[in-house]
Design a protein around this motif. Sequence first.
Motif, mmCIF file in Angstrom:
data_model
loop_
_atom_site.group_PDB
_atom_site.id
_atom_site.type_symbol
_atom_site.label_atom_id
_atom_site.label_comp_id
_atom_site.label_asym_id
_atom_site.label_seq_id
_atom_site.Cartn_x
_atom_site.Cartn_y
_atom_site.Cartn_z
ATOM 1 N N ASP A 107 39.879 37.099 34.345
ATOM 2 C CA ASP A 107 39.112 37.634 35.471
ATOM 3 C C ASP A 107 38.753 36.531 36.460
ATOM 4 O O ASP A 107 38.787 36.737 37.677
ATOM 5 C CB ASP A 107 37.836 38.317 34.966
ATOM 6 N N CYS A 108 38.399 35.364 35.955
ATOM 7 C CA CYS A 108 38.073 34.241 36.840
ATOM 8 C C CYS A 108 39.298 33.799 37.633
ATOM 9 O O CYS A 108 39.199 33.455 38.819
ATOM 10 C CB CYS A 108 37.520 33.073 36.030
ATOM 11 N N MET A 111 39.914 36.263 40.456
ATOM 12 C CA MET A 111 38.968 36.082 41.554
ATOM 13 C C MET A 111 39.264 34.809 42.338
ATOM 14 O O MET A 111 39.108 34.757 43.554
ATOM 15 C CB MET A 111 37.533 36.029 41.016
ATOM 16 N N ARG A 114 41.122 33.987 45.854
ATOM 17 C CA ARG A 114 40.492 34.082 47.163
ATOM 18 C C ARG A 114 39.962 32.724 47.642
ATOM 19 O O ARG A 114 39.464 32.622 48.757
ATOM 20 C CB ARG A 114 39.344 35.102 47.123
ATOM 21 N N GLU A 150 33.078 38.067 40.241
ATOM 22 C CA GLU A 150 32.927 38.236 41.688
ATOM 23 C C GLU A 150 31.638 37.589 42.172
ATOM 24 O O GLU A 150 31.603 36.966 43.240
ATOM 25 C CB GLU A 150 32.931 39.719 42.040
ATOM 26 N N LEU A 153 31.918 33.892 42.695
ATOM 27 C CA LEU A 153 32.885 33.438 43.686
ATOM 28 C C LEU A 153 32.240 32.723 44.882
ATOM 29 O O LEU A 153 32.684 31.638 45.265
ATOM 30 C CB LEU A 153 33.736 34.620 44.146
ATOM 31 N N SER A 223 28.252 43.171 42.837
ATOM 32 C CA SER A 223 28.703 41.880 43.355
ATOM 33 C C SER A 223 27.972 41.495 44.634
ATOM 34 O O SER A 223 28.313 40.495 45.258
ATOM 35 C CB SER A 223 30.210 41.921 43.630
ATOM 36 N N SER A 227 32.775 41.834 46.573
ATOM 37 C CA SER A 227 34.058 42.441 46.217
ATOM 38 C C SER A 227 34.777 43.025 47.421
ATOM 39 O O SER A 227 36.002 43.167 47.403
ATOM 40 C CB SER A 227 33.853 43.538 45.163
ATOM 41 N N SER A 643 43.058 41.831 46.987
ATOM 42 C CA SER A 643 41.792 41.668 46.282
ATOM 43 C C SER A 643 40.615 42.180 47.093
ATOM 44 O O SER A 643 39.569 42.514 46.539
ATOM 45 C CB SER A 643 41.570 40.196 45.925
#
Length: 713
Positions: A107-108, A111, A114, A150, A153, A223, A227, A643
């Motif tokens: 998941d990281c 993300m 971006r 998220e 991020l 988030s 997101s 994304s």
Amino acid sequence: MAELESNTTEVETELEVSADRPEDNNQEDSPDTTEEEVERPLLDVAEFNSALKAGDDITAIKEMCVGKTIPVEAMPELWKLCLGVSHKSDTIGSWSGPVEPDTIQQDCQQMAVRLDEAKREAAVMDMRLVIGFYCKSRSVHYSSDSGWAELLLPLAYVGMGRSDMYNCFYALLSKYVPKECKPNGLPFHLFRLLLLYHDPELCSFLDTKKLLPDEYLLPWLRSLLVSSCEMDVACSMWSVYLMERDPFLAFFLVLVILINAKDFIMESPDSDKEKLKEIISSFPRQLSSGDIDDFCSLAEYYAARTPQSFRKDYHGVLFSTSRVTPSYSTLAQQLCLPVSISEVLESTKDQEGCSVKYFVVDCRPLDQYSCGHLPASYQLDPNLLLHSPTDFDVASERLCSRINRTGANPDNTEHMCFLGSGRELEDQFVYMIVAKFLQKFVPYVSLAKGGFIELHRVLGDQLDKTLEDYDAVRCHHFLSAEALAEAAAVVTRAETTASDSDSEMTLSRSKKLQEKGVRLYSSLASGVKERSQRLKQRLQTWLSEGDQAADDGKHAMPTDRLGRRYRDVDTNVFSIADDDADDTVELSSSDDELVNKMVNISSFTKGEGVIQSFPASEIKDDFYTPSHIVLAQDEIILLRELSDRTGYARVKARYSTDSLLKITSKKKQPDIITFIFRDDNDSSTVKYRFNVPNNRQFVDILTNHIQPKSQSS
């Protein structure tokens, strides 16, 4: 020519080149600028740092930042100050794991795409360790739908170190991200009541479509809009948002988006639920950094124009660190936004000092009303609804006319608060009256909690000084001791959902908001329409561009011929082999102007000419990017999900089936499949690696489709 298995043949074919070439694929993502936009001055970082050293006076820092663009290098210290972690110790220290489950890493990585490529590896390491340490220290289990990756991020984007990242992450989860962010969760019932309060017509429209708030709001709230926004926009918005120190402001940020997009949402009444969800989910992406001032100012304006009672009632449930059991049934069953008697009384006593001016509609029978009532309240007898509907309609029309007259000026708009007796059986008729007004899409409708029984209890020895025509003997005749005790117990239970400290904080915040609301009208009320119009124009511009890109000839379809068949390519290409060699072929993006198209995934994969599509994850530099492999009649099409726009992807590459040279997989990792295509431009080979779940089905379908064509050729 690359070596293939024996018994292959060479086939020379050509594919017509499409004449429809886009002029510039990047134009659709660049926000329009208008002549009215004025570049804001940049915050002086040196002055900002000097102010920080002088002390943690957030009020002075905020005044310094107002009306200025906050550079990225100033954001880490600003956010730490706003979150109260500037002097917090290094909690995470040198902790290095282990981090479980593996989905945290994946998941990281998803993300981090971006972020700038140079920052990705370090950011992924910090993000996974922060999440892993949080799970360990809090004894909680990680889930991909938590939105934590998220939320981290922006912290990685501004270059925050691991220790500060953890402290800010912990503070955000504790103070700003609503708890119970899950389908049918408490935050979404609350948001629906807020939307119903400000725009009952839009709320009713979405209810008719059975589009519940959690279906589009969940990724936004969990988030804090990261997101769905560009990173620079999200960071600019966070800076303003955190300086306000109001966790409920997120609800009003979303409210502003929906209300300003109302015309676009309702202009297509025949649109199905999924289409509406898709449209609404894409709105935050259209915000630019230049919109942040208008966006946040409008959110503050709506927050100040909303009853403050809900903050005290639900702060403890949504944002408190204490474990409070949420009352879903109570909130989900509310007909409209409830308001405390104390807030109503404060408004009637101090019309000038309150941002919300209540017009009390007393719905008790006439004999009870004549025993005592609030000054200037309007008596609407519920018996008229049952015995004289015509008279009731006349009375309600007069009431609506009064509200419409005051509503011409936002400063003078009166908010209708309906007051019942406080007895559940009698108040059933009050609920019917409230429903009648909501059906007419009358905004600013609320219901006084506890009714007249609660009003009687709160006023105490001030009854004869506050109520008009007060008759103590007759009034007590209607208010039995049992009724008083029962109503008091109900209200007390509702008000104890927050801890004492939370209640004190929320009451203080409510008073500050009321004071701020009065000030806001002088500076914002006259500009609300102008600010809203600017946001609407941005949405309108984007929607027109989006329709053109999504529905006209520029919307790529599987049957389009946007390339040329490859020459001198063998047709017997299938060799699902054990590929233990190193990946020596450089991965090419194949992102030319012909294939870099934005498409709706659902429409594209169901389009004419598509045989089957398979969800997959493209692997590049150990990063997994959500993708789709689409098998069309004569082509293999590779899509990469966007994304920042749910349900959409870009056509990463399109290859004729004849250009596929080889497919390999490893025994130890059977889901990892490598594709090797022949590049048409320089006769080199191009390699892609995908993680394809259930790849045996994929390979069988691909083999059955291409092998017969190869034999017939």
